[in-house]
Design a protein around this motif. Structure first.
Motif, PDB file in Angstrom:
ATOM      1  N   GLN A 218       3.697 -22.318 -11.886  1.00 32.33           N
ATOM      2  CA  GLN A 218       2.860 -22.973 -10.870  1.00 32.33           C
ATOM      3  C   GLN A 218       2.694 -24.468 -11.150  1.00 32.33           C
ATOM      4  N   GLN A 219       2.466 -24.818 -12.413  1.00 32.67           N
ATOM      5  CA  GLN A 219       2.258 -26.214 -12.760  1.00 32.67           C
ATOM      6  C   GLN A 219       3.537 -27.039 -12.531  1.00 32.67           C
ATOM      7  N   GLU A 220       4.688 -26.468 -12.910  1.00 32.06           N
ATOM      8  CA  GLU A 220       5.964 -27.155 -12.706  1.00 32.06           C
ATOM      9  C   GLU A 220       6.261 -27.316 -11.220  1.00 32.06           C
ATOM     10  N   MET A 222       4.064 -27.551  -8.819  1.00 23.73           N
ATOM     11  CA  MET A 222       3.178 -28.583  -8.301  1.00 23.73           C
ATOM     12  C   MET A 222       3.702 -29.975  -8.657  1.00 23.73           C
TER      13      MET A 222
END
Length: 301
Positions: A218-220, A222
């Motif tokens: 999810q962070q990547e 985003m």
């Protein structure tokens, strides 16, 4: 070449993509493989250690050199890898400054017995443009210090290698060497919908796995979305600026043309009057004073 919206793979020459593929300890085997293919026959890299991406200089007033990527080999050789997407007026100068800064930093203050022995320094430039005057199909430039008279290498521990990505035009069927495959991947990865069989090799399997957007957490995801948004905003802004400049140029050009036409018309009118005045016997100096024409213009009228 920029990635298409929502492409399957990231753009490896974007700051996000380049750092993801080559800028982490977990993926340094990819960078080692690429550099060994690029410098085959000249140097073999056994291992790499990532360094800080800037050289601060030896004095507070020295300007910092900030690199895209900087690392040191197992034998002390140093590498700077720079990605340059747009043509820059002093790109060569900046590369020389960056490489020279690593040579300067090898000399530590307070070492009176230093014997001037330097470790090799190489700068690798990945360019999305071509040098002016480059010959067709010449996409790699290995720059070394050579003897002008003998065309032999004078000093083998300082060099530049520039890769003109747009000039690499080989198709899948033409890929022979490992370097061919790397350059094909760097140029075309963001536009691939399927994986060519010619890239069926563990090192490229890893590249593709890392670069595939569906494998992001999810962070990547985003971070990648933020990069794409910034890129699209920048492209739209540049398009607007270019269109505005074009329209302004056209308007100014039309106005300049009309004004030039008016000036030419006024001059022609004066020449007609000058011919009439000459025919009626007016003195030359009088015509000059009244019409503001030169002696040569009136004589030729």
């Amino acid at each position: 070449m920029l990635a298409a919206p929502y492409a399957r793979f990231i753009d490896p020459l974007s700051d996000f993509g380049f750092k993801r593929l080559f800028g982490t300890e977990a993926n340094k085997d990819l960078l080692i493989d690429f550099l060994n293919e690029l410098l085959a026959g000249e140097r073999t890299i056994r291992d790499l250690t990532y360094n800080q991406n800037e050289s601060a200089g030896q004095r507070p007033v020295d300007r910092k050199a900030i690199f895209d990527l900087c690392c040191t080999g197992a034998d002390g050789e140093q590498f700077i890898i720079e990605v340059q997407r747009v043509k820059q007026k002093f790109f060569k100068d900046r590369c020389l400054y960056y490489a020279a800064s690593l040579i300067r930093d090898q000399v530590k203050t307070g070492e009176p017995d230093w014997g001037y022995e330097l470790k090799p320094v190489y700068l690798i430039g990945l360019m999305e443009f071509t040098f002016e005057g480059a010959r067709p199909n010449e996409y790699i430039h290995h720059i070394r210090l050579t003897s002008k008279e003998e065309s032999t290498v004078f000093y083998d521990k300082f060099g530049f290698t520039f890769i003109e990505i747009p000039a690499f035009s080989k198709t899948e069927s033409e890929l022979v060497t490992g370097l061919d495959r790397w350059l094909y991947l760097l140029k075309n990865l963001s536009n691939l919908n399927h994986v060519p069989t010619v890239l069926s090799k563990p090192v490229f399997d890893k590249v593709l796995r890392i670069a595939e957007v569906c494998n992001f957490n999810q962070q990547e995801k985003m971070a990648w979305d933020a990069y794409l948004k910034a890129k699209w905003d920048n492209e739209n802004s540049m398009k607007y600026v270019k269109e505005e400049a074009w329209e302004t140029g056209l308007k100014e050009g039309r106005e300049a043309g009309l004004e030039k036409g008016r000036e030419e018309g006024r001059r022609e009118e004066k020449l007609v009057v000058a011919r009439s005045m000459k025919a009626k016997g007016f003195e030359l100096q009088t015509i000059i004073e009244i019409l503001g024409l030169t002696r040569e213009e009136i004589e030729q009228a």
